[in-house]
Design an enzyme around this catalytic site. Sequence first.
Site, PDB file in Angstrom:
ATOM      1  N   PHE A   1      -1.849 -10.854  -6.180  1.00  0.00           N
ATOM      2  CA  PHE A   1      -2.286 -12.255  -6.118  1.00  0.00           C
ATOM      3  C   PHE A   1      -3.058 -12.619  -7.364  1.00  0.00           C
ATOM      4  CE2 PHE A   1      -5.150  -9.538  -3.645  1.00  0.00           C
ATOM      5  CZ  PHE A   1      -6.366  -9.756  -4.240  1.00  0.00           C
TER       6      PHE A   1
ATOM      7  N   TYR B   1     -13.192  -5.504 -15.392  1.00  0.00           N
ATOM      8  CA  TYR B   1     -13.765  -5.689 -14.065  1.00  0.00           C
ATOM      9  C   TYR B   1     -14.640  -4.534 -13.589  1.00  0.00           C
ATOM     10  CZ  TYR B   1     -11.060  -9.896 -13.990  1.00  0.00           C
ATOM     11  OH  TYR B   1     -10.568 -11.132 -14.304  1.00  0.00           O
TER      12      TYR B   1
END
Length: 404
Positions: free
Chosen positions: A404, A119
């Site tokens: 999450f 990322y």
Amino acid sequence: MDIRDVPEGHLDRALDLAYLVFHERPGEERRKHHRELLLPCERVGAYEGEMLVGFVAAHRFTLSVPGGELPCPGLTFVSVAPTHRRRGVLSALLAELFRRCAGRGEPIAALWASEDAIYGRFGFGPATQGVTVEIDSRRPLALRIDPDERPLRLIDPADAPAAVGPYFEATRALRAGRTARDEERWTGEWLADEDEDDDELSPPRIVALGDPLAGYAVYRTKGENEETHAPGLVRVDELEADTPAAAAALWRYLASIDLTGTVRAWGRPLDDPLLLFAGDRDQVRVTGQFPALWVRLVDVREALEARSWAAAADLVLEVHDSRLPANSGRFRLTAGPGHARYEPTEDPAELSIGVQDLSACYLGGTRVTDLVAAGLVEEHLPGAAAMLDTALRTPRLPHTGDEF
């Protein structure tokens, strides 16, 4: 490759893809939960014909930032079919999400990284850190301060959103990096009857201190392992408190639960006061540290102008952003308590920084001077990095436990 919305009718395809990528085989109840979790999310897919080969969902979160909060899509279930890796699928999915963020005025996005190496290429930087703390609770917890002696009480998990939810919202504003929770997030994620990772753990327990509420903890327990003789465990999922004394009272309680010998708290903040007021650091140990929330500045100007600043700064930043070129260039940041302006300039750069590293520093949890020392940020004017660090500083380190 066609990038488009994933309709509700394709949710099972999306879940099958995610389970393939993450090597999971959940039961029907867990699959049902994941489906319900995805329903309110924004869902974007990469299709080859009618075959779903890439998928990303985004929670519609609100994230605390220094001085306020911002809308912040929380990316999850990011999946690319193993047959379609290295073909630009993830790049296309994230480019579409960034385009939508810009169109809606969402200047930041966030995720928890399954693989750190992926990322950073897309401009995400690790903006918060977490530590795992373990307490040897086979003897009373040694403390250097006196715990708050107000009474403790257990709260029914069904009542927790109403009983401790407002308290959480009030404390959320004290640290950057924390997402707001609606009742569904409380009941579906934090207070699910069965833990997703360890089905031997008890249902959630909530202990509260004082009335009015001065603090609470959410925890689960399990007994001694008969095969390995590992002591019973108290796993702490969350602990919030008004004062160090209130926190000490909650930790003392957790370390005194009968038939247990270890308290393990995952994802605590780096500046958790427990690490200072513990009377014996052989009893209270940090067993791990990890990057937690990764943040991406989608609109650098809007994000910088939206947060508060601890001190004055007047700097020319040269920002590099290969994914979103509108963020690239030289900009003068003029900031101080109560205001910030960020405008293009032709003046010479005083600090050169990539958007990944600027994103990591945004919440105040990463020091620019450390990035300079690591060779990741270039300082053209001596003292420029220290000036920016002072302006970015927050009273408490950013932190989130909401994975999450």
